[in-house]
Design a protein around this motif. Structure first.
Motif, short mmCIF file in Angstrom:
data_model
loop_
_atom_site.label_atom_id
_atom_site.label_comp_id
_atom_site.label_asym_id
_atom_site.label_seq_id
_atom_site.Cartn_x
_atom_site.Cartn_y
_atom_site.Cartn_z
N LYS A 203 33.31 -2.38 93.22
CA LYS A 203 33.00 -1.72 94.49
C LYS A 203 32.81 -2.71 95.64
CE LYS A 203 29.96 1.59 94.38
NZ LYS A 203 28.65 2.31 94.32
N GLN B 86 42.64 10.69 87.90
CA GLN B 86 41.21 10.66 87.59
C GLN B 86 40.51 9.55 88.37
OE1 GLN B 86 42.19 10.41 83.36
NE2 GLN B 86 40.85 12.16 82.99
N GLY B 87 41.12 8.37 88.39
CA GLY B 87 40.55 7.28 89.16
C GLY B 87 40.52 7.59 90.65
N GLN C 201 33.30 8.66 96.02
CA GLN C 201 32.38 7.63 96.50
C GLN C 201 32.63 7.23 97.96
OE1 GLN C 201 30.54 4.71 94.27
NE2 GLN C 201 31.63 5.09 92.36
N GLY D 279 38.27 -0.87 85.45
CA GLY D 279 37.47 -0.38 86.57
C GLY D 279 37.70 -1.17 87.84
N GLU E 142 35.31 3.16 90.39
CA GLU E 142 35.82 4.05 89.34
C GLU E 142 36.04 3.22 88.10
OE1 GLU E 142 39.11 3.98 87.96
OE2 GLU E 142 39.67 2.19 89.08
N TRP E 143 35.97 3.88 86.94
CA TRP E 143 36.27 3.19 85.69
C TRP E 143 36.68 4.20 84.65
CZ3 TRP E 143 33.75 4.07 81.05
CH2 TRP E 143 32.56 4.79 81.13
N GLN F 233 37.59 9.76 91.45
CA GLN F 233 36.32 9.02 91.46
C GLN F 233 36.14 8.22 92.74
OE1 GLN F 233 35.11 6.88 87.81
NE2 GLN F 233 36.84 7.87 86.79
N VAL F 234 37.22 7.54 93.19
CA VAL F 234 37.13 6.76 94.43
C VAL F 234 36.87 7.68 95.61
CG1 VAL F 234 38.37 5.22 95.99
CG2 VAL F 234 38.62 4.93 93.52
#
Length: 220
Positions: free
Chosen positions: A97, A117-118, A125, A94, A84-85, A121-122
């Motif tokens: 990974k 938000q982060g 993934q 960020g 994430e970034w 994203q994580v």
């Protein structure tokens, strides 16, 4: 590590790690709770982010952050090297990974002190590896009191954090667990219970099928 003779027990060597994502509005206690949990559990490590901002006094490379120049950071974005970034106040932040995924494969857990938000994203993934916990304050008055008690920010910044906090809290329902941090010790105990319980899930313990099969074959 304890063992039977020269043979380690399977649950000591055959685990898949988990990603513990802890979010809250500023002042609700996620950083204090997270740091205590990491201090108390040797298999749990705090995720270290990369940033393009300059180091602050007392910060060390690889401890608080990995400090990168902007071209290097942007090249890593293009190469898909971040879980994430985001850009915050003109600086890029960020999570790399590779070390996180290596920790998971090695059976180690990683804690993220991260905004919603982060965390999203994580989760996108690594959906099967994430456990998301949101920390709520008992009231807005209490949150304001805590932010003022820090004596670190101007009134303008505190009000900005309160405004941002209202946006953060709107996303509480996206999390697996929610803790109201009215009493720090109780909130910490709740976070610890969540962490320990999630470690016991069958999907994170691939040794279980063979172990149970072996129990069935034992002669009593």
């Amino acid at each position: 590590m304890s063992s039977d003779g020269d043979h380690p027990r399977p649950w000591e060597t055959q685990r898949r790690g988990l990603l513990l994502l802890v979010s809250s509005p500023a002042g609700a206690g996620k950083t204090s709770l997270s740091r205590r949990l990491v201090a108390d559990y040797s298999d749990l490590n705090l995720s270290i982010s990369c940033t393009t901002r300059a180091p602050r006094p007392g910060e060390e490379e690889g401890r608080e952050y990995y400090f990168l120049d902007r071209p290097t950071f942007e090249a890593r974005i293009a190469e898909g090297q971040f879980l994430e970034w985001a850009e915050v106040n003109g600086n890029l932040y960020g999570t790399p990974k590779a070390p996180v995924m290596a920790a998971l494969e090695a059976g180690h857990d990683v804690l993220f002190d991260i905004d919603w938000q982060g965390a999203a994203q994580v989760k996108a993934q690594a959906p099967d590896d994430c456990v998301k916990v949101f920390i709520l304050p008992p009231s807005w008055a209490d949150l304001s009191r805590r932010l003022h008690a820090r004596a670190q920010d101007s009134e303008q910044i505190i009000q900005s954090r309160m405004t941002l906090g209202r946006e953060e809290i709107k996303h509480w329902a996206e999390y697996d667990y929610v803790i109201v941090n009215k009493n720090f010790d109780r909130a910490y105990a709740d976070l610890g219970h969540i962490y320990r319980a999630e470690r016991m899930k069958p999907g994170r313990n691939p040794w279980l099928p063979d172990f149970v099969r072996g129990l069935g074959e034992e002669v009593v």
